[in-house]
Design a protein around this motif. Structure first.
Motif, PDB file in Angstrom:
ATOM      1  N   MET A   1       0.846  -1.195   0.000  1.00  0.00           N
ATOM      2  CA  MET A   1       0.000   0.000   0.000  1.00  0.00           C
ATOM      3  C   MET A   1       0.874   1.235   0.000  1.00  0.00           C
ATOM      4  SD  MET A   1      -3.243   0.456  -0.096  1.00  0.00           S
ATOM      5  CE  MET A   1      -3.758  -1.108   0.568  1.00  0.00           C
ATOM      6  N   MET A   5      -1.624   7.313   1.383  1.00  0.00           N
ATOM      7  CA  MET A   5      -2.963   7.097   0.845  1.00  0.00           C
ATOM      8  C   MET A   5      -3.805   6.401   1.905  1.00  0.00           C
ATOM      9  SD  MET A   5      -2.438   6.150  -3.122  1.00  0.00           S
ATOM     10  CE  MET A   5      -4.089   6.722  -3.405  1.00  0.00           C
ATOM     11  N   ARG A   6      -4.845   7.041   2.326  1.00  0.00           N
ATOM     12  CA  ARG A   6      -5.678   6.500   3.407  1.00  0.00           C
ATOM     13  C   ARG A   6      -6.740   5.576   2.813  1.00  0.00           C
ATOM     14  NH1 ARG A   6      -6.586  12.111   6.844  1.00  0.00           N
ATOM     15  NH2 ARG A   6      -4.366  12.509   7.285  1.00  0.00           N
ATOM     16  N   LEU A   7      -6.435   4.306   2.816  1.00  0.00           N
ATOM     17  CA  LEU A   7      -7.341   3.306   2.276  1.00  0.00           C
ATOM     18  C   LEU A   7      -7.785   2.380   3.383  1.00  0.00           C
ATOM     19  CD1 LEU A   7      -5.299   2.437  -0.930  1.00  0.00           C
ATOM     20  CD2 LEU A   7      -7.109   4.129  -0.686  1.00  0.00           C
ATOM     21  N   GLN A   8      -9.033   1.988   3.328  1.00  0.00           N
ATOM     22  CA  GLN A   8      -9.580   1.063   4.320  1.00  0.00           C
ATOM     23  C   GLN A   8      -9.871  -0.275   3.653  1.00  0.00           C
ATOM     24  OE1 GLN A   8     -13.006   2.916   5.991  1.00  0.00           O
ATOM     25  NE2 GLN A   8     -11.844   4.376   7.221  1.00  0.00           N
ATOM     26  N   HIS A  44      -3.753   8.411  -8.613  1.00  0.00           N
ATOM     27  CA  HIS A  44      -4.032   8.200  -7.191  1.00  0.00           C
ATOM     28  C   HIS A  44      -5.438   7.659  -6.960  1.00  0.00           C
ATOM     29  CE1 HIS A  44      -4.804  12.461  -8.241  1.00  0.00           C
ATOM     30  NE2 HIS A  44      -5.880  12.336  -7.488  1.00  0.00           N
ATOM     31  N   ASP A  45      -6.381   8.011  -7.862  1.00  0.00           N
ATOM     32  CA  ASP A  45      -7.733   7.444  -7.759  1.00  0.00           C
ATOM     33  C   ASP A  45      -7.782   6.022  -8.298  1.00  0.00           C
ATOM     34  OD1 ASP A  45      -8.876   9.664  -6.555  1.00  0.00           O
ATOM     35  OD2 ASP A  45      -9.364  10.621  -8.467  1.00  0.00           O
ATOM     36  N   ARG A  48      -6.634   3.654  -5.658  1.00  0.00           N
ATOM     37  CA  ARG A  48      -7.608   3.484  -4.573  1.00  0.00           C
ATOM     38  C   ARG A  48      -8.660   2.412  -4.877  1.00  0.00           C
ATOM     39  NH1 ARG A  48      -7.264   9.431  -4.035  1.00  0.00           N
ATOM     40  NH2 ARG A  48      -6.392   9.912  -1.979  1.00  0.00           N
ATOM     41  N   THR A  49      -8.858   2.105  -6.154  1.00  0.00           N
ATOM     42  CA  THR A  49      -9.870   1.093  -6.501  1.00  0.00           C
ATOM     43  C   THR A  49      -9.489  -0.300  -6.022  1.00  0.00           C
ATOM     44  OG1 THR A  49      -8.895   0.676  -8.693  1.00  0.00           O
ATOM     45  CG2 THR A  49     -10.559   2.415  -8.552  1.00  0.00           C
ATOM     46  N   CYS A  50      -8.265  -0.476  -5.565  1.00  0.00           N
ATOM     47  CA  CYS A  50      -7.837  -1.815  -5.130  1.00  0.00           C
ATOM     48  C   CYS A  50      -8.617  -2.295  -3.903  1.00  0.00           C
ATOM     49  CB  CYS A  50      -6.338  -1.828  -4.835  1.00  0.00           C
ATOM     50  SG  CYS A  50      -5.846  -0.849  -3.407  1.00  0.00           S
ATOM     51  N   TRP A  60      -5.479  -2.078 -11.406  1.00  0.00           N
ATOM     52  CA  TRP A  60      -4.827  -0.817 -11.756  1.00  0.00           C
ATOM     53  C   TRP A  60      -3.414  -1.029 -12.285  1.00  0.00           C
ATOM     54  CZ3 TRP A  60      -0.285   0.619  -9.437  1.00  0.00           C
ATOM     55  CH2 TRP A  60       0.059  -0.049  -8.263  1.00  0.00           C
TER      56      TRP A  60
END
Length: 435
Positions: A1, A5-8, A44-45, A48-50, A60
């Motif tokens: 990651m 990038m703040r991904l949950q 960057h978007d 985030r789709t991951c 991506w």
């Protein structure tokens, strides 16, 4: 990651719930469609789709397009640099081909001074990393008019077909495309050509808009395979154009900021060494008895040529005017009838295959027209002429008389006068004689 990038992560129960509800219709689309969608998103978007679903985890990484743009919310330039470095590194290690890469930098897309990226050579490294991906299309643009200096090394990309540059400072290394054998299209906007030569053996389309050439030395343009040339609103020193045998279409306009001017004679060169414009015009004796620009257009089929009357480079080139053996359609503006340089007649004399001539004379009333015959009539009877003007005034009458003198029947001449009653459009007129 990626750091920053703040991904949950979604739980398996969340994914199962979404699947049962039937709401995740996008994930059911073919992989090619999803790749296309990801190519349209900023990088960057796309990354985030991951977290959307298991199927999206690595999609991506194999998208055919990469769009690197600013990221609002990142106040630390270091995080953005780390993100782009890791992005390009992962794409290099991926087996998936990258068709296109776009880097677009605009101040409004950053929460820090994004020119730091250029000052510290980060953008230069990204450019070289991107072309090593063997992309077919590469676009680089800075929105501000403060240009970014391209890296001082040539682009090496065997599969690069299209290159688009905006607001960059292009040097000799970048403009030598010897290591890009597949390059077909080059588009440049608001660029500074700080180079002695632009070369490509394969280029077919060249478009330059509001670009600045060097103000003291001429840039030599060598493009033997060029088919289409568009050089509009450019300024600086007029480039030295080598002959282009395959040229079909040329649209050229010289801006009023051209460095080829004369301080003593507005439409010609005085040859006085004390005149800054003329002194730099020649530069050396090799330009004194040769065309600078028009000779390179001698093989063109369709041409639009306009200039401010005080840009004398075209008038001077006409002293050694080549024969335009293939020229079928020609558009000229009021420059062609300015002062006592009858460029219009010179073009007619040297264009034996010309079928259509268009004159745009919106400011023609300011410039006298020389009508004394230079020789016997030479114009072909199949030539059609169209004159676009604000009004049919004395200047237009002199042009009609001159064209008639050189063998063009009046019924072959159509006049389009601005329709002042409606405020838009034109009124078509046909000349049948002189009063």
């Amino acid at each position: 990651m990626f750091d920053g990038m703040r991904l949950q992560k979604r739980s398996k129960n969340d994914e199962a719930s979404t699947a049962c509800s039937g709401e995740d219709r996008i994930s059911g689309l073919p992989e090619g469609v999803l790749h296309h969608v990801l190519s349209l998103l900023p990088a960057h978007d796309a990354v985030r789709t991951c977290v959307l679903a298991r199927r999206w985890r690595h999609l991506w990484r194999s998208a055919p397009g990469i769009r690197i743009t600013g990221v609002k919310g990142w106040r630390d330039a270091g995080k953005f640099v780390a993100f782009v470095d890791q992005l390009l590194s992962l794409r290099r290690s991926s087996c998936a081909a990258v068709e296109s890469c776009q880097m677009k930098f605009h101040a409004r897309d950053f929460d820090f001074d994004y020119f730091l990226l250029a000052e510290k050579q980060h953008v230069s490294h990204w450019i070289m990393d991107a072309v090593r991906l063997d992309v077919k299309v590469f676009r680089l643009s800075f929105a501000e008019l403060e240009s970014f200096c391209m890296p001082d090394q040539p682009l090496v990309c065997q599969h690069l077909v299209r290159l688009e540059l905006a607001c960059v400072d292009a040097n000799d290394s970048i403009l030598d495309f010897s290591a890009c054998p597949a390059l077909v299209v080059l588009r440049m906007k608001y660029c500074f050509l700080n180079a002695g030569k632009l070369f490509s053996a394969s280029l077919k389309q060249l478009s330059m808009f509001c670009c600045e050439f060097h103000r003291t030395n001429r840039t030599r343009i060598l493009l033997p395979s060029l088919v289409s040339l568009e050089l509009t609103s450019c300024y600086g020193r007029t480039p030295l154009l080598d002959c282009i045998p395959s040229l079909e279409t040329a649209i050229v306009s010289f801006d009023h900021d051209s460095e080829d001017y004369c301080i003593y004679d507005g439409t010609s060169d005085c040859g006085d060494d004390s005149c800054e414009g003329c002194r730099y015009y020649y530069g050396s004796d090799k330009y004194r008895n040769n065309c600078v620009f028009l000779k390179g257009l001698s093989e063109v089929t369709h041409m639009e040529l306009s200039a401010y009357p005080d840009v004398f480079v075209l008038n001077r080139d006409l002293k050694w005017c080549p024969t335009f053996t293939k020229l079928k359609t020609l558009l000229l503006n009021e420059w062609s009838v300015a002062s006592d340089h009858n460029a219009l007649i010179c073009f007619l004399k040297h264009s034996p295959a010309l079928e259509k001539l268009t004159l745009e004379l919106y400011k023609a009333s300011q410039y006298p027209v020389k009508t004394d015959p230079l020789e016997l009539p030479f114009a072909s009877h199949h030539l059609k002429v169209e004159i676009k003007c604000e009004e049919v005034n004395g200047t237009v009458h002199k042009i009609l008389s001159s064209l008639s003198t050189y063998g063009i029947p009046l019924n072959h001449i159509k006049i389009q006068q601005a329709d002042r009653s409606s405020g838009s459009g034109y009124v078509n007129l046909v000349c049948t004689g002189f009063s």
